[in-house]
Design a protein around this motif. Sequence first.
Motif, mmCIF file in Angstrom:
data_model
loop_
_atom_site.group_PDB
_atom_site.id
_atom_site.type_symbol
_atom_site.label_atom_id
_atom_site.label_comp_id
_atom_site.label_asym_id
_atom_site.label_seq_id
_atom_site.Cartn_x
_atom_site.Cartn_y
_atom_site.Cartn_z
ATOM 1 N N LEU A 259 -9.801 -5.039 -7.394
ATOM 2 C CA LEU A 259 -8.802 -4.880 -8.455
ATOM 3 C C LEU A 259 -8.587 -3.418 -8.800
ATOM 4 O O LEU A 259 -7.465 -3.010 -9.135
ATOM 5 C CB LEU A 259 -9.206 -5.677 -9.698
ATOM 6 N N LYS A 260 -9.636 -2.609 -8.726
ATOM 7 C CA LYS A 260 -9.459 -1.169 -8.971
ATOM 8 C C LYS A 260 -8.392 -0.606 -8.024
ATOM 9 O O LYS A 260 -7.488 0.115 -8.444
ATOM 10 C CB LYS A 260 -10.776 -0.432 -8.770
ATOM 11 N N TYR A 261 -8.500 -0.943 -6.786
ATOM 12 C CA TYR A 261 -7.572 -0.408 -5.787
ATOM 13 C C TYR A 261 -6.185 -1.045 -5.914
ATOM 14 O O TYR A 261 -5.168 -0.346 -5.970
ATOM 15 C CB TYR A 261 -8.128 -0.636 -4.382
ATOM 16 N N TYR A 262 -6.146 -2.382 -5.952
ATOM 17 C CA TYR A 262 -4.860 -3.066 -5.857
ATOM 18 C C TYR A 262 -4.033 -2.975 -7.131
ATOM 19 O O TYR A 262 -2.800 -2.934 -7.063
ATOM 20 C CB TYR A 262 -5.068 -4.524 -5.457
ATOM 21 N N ILE A 263 -4.686 -2.946 -8.295
ATOM 22 C CA ILE A 263 -3.916 -2.791 -9.523
ATOM 23 C C ILE A 263 -3.240 -1.421 -9.551
ATOM 24 O O ILE A 263 -2.053 -1.310 -9.875
ATOM 25 C CB ILE A 263 -4.804 -3.004 -10.771
ATOM 26 N N GLN A 264 -3.987 -0.375 -9.188
ATOM 27 C CA GLN A 264 -3.378 0.955 -9.178
ATOM 28 C C GLN A 264 -2.220 1.031 -8.189
ATOM 29 O O GLN A 264 -1.156 1.578 -8.490
ATOM 30 C CB GLN A 264 -4.436 2.006 -8.834
ATOM 31 N N SER A 265 -2.411 0.467 -7.018
ATOM 32 C CA SER A 265 -1.370 0.480 -5.999
ATOM 33 C C SER A 265 -0.123 -0.259 -6.472
ATOM 34 O O SER A 265 1.003 0.246 -6.371
ATOM 35 C CB SER A 265 -1.905 -0.163 -4.718
ATOM 36 N N HIS A 266 -0.329 -1.458 -7.025
ATOM 37 C CA HIS A 266 0.808 -2.251 -7.498
ATOM 38 C C HIS A 266 1.486 -1.590 -8.692
ATOM 39 O O HIS A 266 2.718 -1.554 -8.778
ATOM 40 C CB HIS A 266 0.337 -3.662 -7.876
ATOM 41 N N ALA A 267 0.694 -1.034 -9.604
ATOM 42 C CA ALA A 267 1.259 -0.426 -10.811
ATOM 43 C C ALA A 267 2.155 0.757 -10.485
ATOM 44 O O ALA A 267 3.214 0.943 -11.103
ATOM 45 C CB ALA A 267 0.136 -0.002 -11.753
ATOM 46 N N TYR A 268 1.761 1.567 -9.514
ATOM 47 C CA TYR A 268 2.584 2.729 -9.195
ATOM 48 C C TYR A 268 3.848 2.338 -8.441
ATOM 49 O O TYR A 268 4.891 2.988 -8.594
ATOM 50 C CB TYR A 268 1.756 3.777 -8.448
ATOM 51 N N ARG A 269 3.775 1.266 -7.677
ATOM 52 C CA ARG A 269 5.012 0.761 -7.066
ATOM 53 C C ARG A 269 5.954 0.226 -8.142
ATOM 54 O O ARG A 269 7.166 0.443 -8.086
ATOM 55 C CB ARG A 269 4.691 -0.329 -6.037
ATOM 56 N N TYR A 270 5.387 -0.477 -9.109
ATOM 57 C CA TYR A 270 6.176 -0.965 -10.245
ATOM 58 C C TYR A 270 6.824 0.211 -10.975
ATOM 59 O O TYR A 270 8.022 0.198 -11.274
ATOM 60 C CB TYR A 270 5.276 -1.745 -11.203
ATOM 61 N N TYR A 271 6.021 1.237 -11.262
ATOM 62 C CA TYR A 271 6.530 2.383 -12.008
ATOM 63 C C TYR A 271 7.644 3.092 -11.236
ATOM 64 O O TYR A 271 8.688 3.427 -11.807
ATOM 65 C CB TYR A 271 5.397 3.364 -12.305
ATOM 66 N N ASP A 272 7.438 3.324 -9.966
ATOM 67 C CA ASP A 272 8.472 3.992 -9.161
ATOM 68 C C ASP A 272 9.774 3.208 -9.178
ATOM 69 O O ASP A 272 10.859 3.785 -9.289
ATOM 70 C CB ASP A 272 7.985 4.156 -7.716
ATOM 71 N N ARG A 273 9.674 1.908 -9.100
ATOM 72 C CA ARG A 273 10.877 1.061 -9.050
ATOM 73 C C ARG A 273 11.609 1.087 -10.387
ATOM 74 O O ARG A 273 12.835 1.297 -10.439
ATOM 75 C CB ARG A 273 10.475 -0.364 -8.693
ATOM 76 N N HIS A 274 10.900 0.871 -11.496
ATOM 77 C CA HIS A 274 11.568 0.721 -12.779
ATOM 78 C C HIS A 274 11.838 2.050 -13.467
ATOM 79 O O HIS A 274 12.819 2.164 -14.211
ATOM 80 C CB HIS A 274 10.757 -0.235 -13.670
ATOM 81 N N HIS A 275 11.019 3.038 -13.205
ATOM 82 C CA HIS A 275 11.295 4.356 -13.761
ATOM 83 C C HIS A 275 12.591 4.910 -13.148
ATOM 84 O O HIS A 275 13.445 5.434 -13.868
ATOM 85 C CB HIS A 275 10.137 5.306 -13.448
ATOM 86 N N THR A 276 12.755 4.746 -11.839
ATOM 87 C CA THR A 276 13.985 5.201 -11.173
ATOM 88 C C THR A 276 15.174 4.386 -11.671
ATOM 89 O O THR A 276 16.240 4.921 -11.973
ATOM 90 C CB THR A 276 13.854 5.041 -9.647
ATOM 91 N N TYR A 277 14.946 3.093 -11.816
ATOM 92 C CA TYR A 277 16.011 2.180 -12.233
ATOM 93 C C TYR A 277 16.534 2.530 -13.618
ATOM 94 O O TYR A 277 17.711 2.410 -13.920
ATOM 95 C CB TYR A 277 15.453 0.747 -12.231
ATOM 96 N N ASP A 278 15.615 2.983 -14.496
ATOM 97 C CA ASP A 278 15.985 3.198 -15.878
ATOM 98 C C ASP A 278 16.546 4.587 -16.158
ATOM 99 O O ASP A 278 16.958 4.867 -17.263
ATOM 100 C CB ASP A 278 14.756 2.963 -16.782
ATOM 101 N N GLN A 279 16.541 5.461 -15.175
ATOM 102 C CA GLN A 279 17.062 6.799 -15.425
ATOM 103 C C GLN A 279 18.595 6.817 -15.327
ATOM 104 O O GLN A 279 19.172 6.108 -14.546
ATOM 105 C CB GLN A 279 16.460 7.786 -14.424
#
Length: 279
Positions: A259-279
């Motif tokens: 979970l340490k590895y996969y949560i970080q990996s998934h969270a940053y993919r989420y952030y990249d997708r929605h942070h870009t989307y919301d700009q």
Amino acid sequence: MNKMSIRQILSKIEHEETFHAVADDYSFSIKIDDYVPYVCAAVHDGHHFDKRLWAKCLHTEYDRWYEEDPATGTMISMLPITIIAHDSRFEYDLNRDPKNAIYETAWGKNLWKSPLTEDEKNRALEKHENFYKVILQLIVKLEELFGTTIFYDLHSYNRKRWDRQIPVFNLGTSNVDQVKYKMDIEQWQEILGKIDLPIKEKVSCEVNDVFQGNGFFLKYVTANSQNTLVLATEISKVYCDEETGVIFPEVVHALKDKLKYYIQSHAYRYYDRHHTYDQ
């Protein structure tokens, strides 16, 4: 880890300080090693049960343990922002709204030999309220910093209660925007379905199979945020023996590492997708 008042914890978050703290009533602990756009929570990890309530309670310690989510706090402990409950849901349930947070019956059995006093109820509900003050402060600060946030709401469930094949992991998504977050949900399901664990069962992950994600924690975060996803993530109790209460440390440690590895990996993919989307 330092003992802090709720006011001190809120101030630390407001000023973007990193810290490890336990609430001064020992009801929960919070750790912020870095300000990142994701949070891990284990709201049913707690087993502490106020000794003043022991004589009134009809459920045994094992009855309570069986319905709690033991070791879920350990599973997320390597992540940078964690909030972990220490009190048992049998005193007050953080995954229920305040009006329903104190059980009268629990899993078909009366809980109390005699009704709780108003003081006993108020003491429990104050801890419930304080926990959510901290959650709200986290939401506000992280959305201010990042524009979007994701909460991983980790729970566990009993296998022996089911008379059918159940998945090792279950995602509850019925109360989140399944259109906006479709790809995030699918990616998390795919990741969990492929995790390698030292268990006999084949690892699988289903969506809204065993539970649908109707908990108050998810609803509260969703209602009090502008652009935050909560993934109610349930793991079946493959990491313990439900009948004896024995925890399997090799499975818990594997989950903590994965979970340490996969949560970080998934969270940053989420952030990249929605942070870009919301700009």
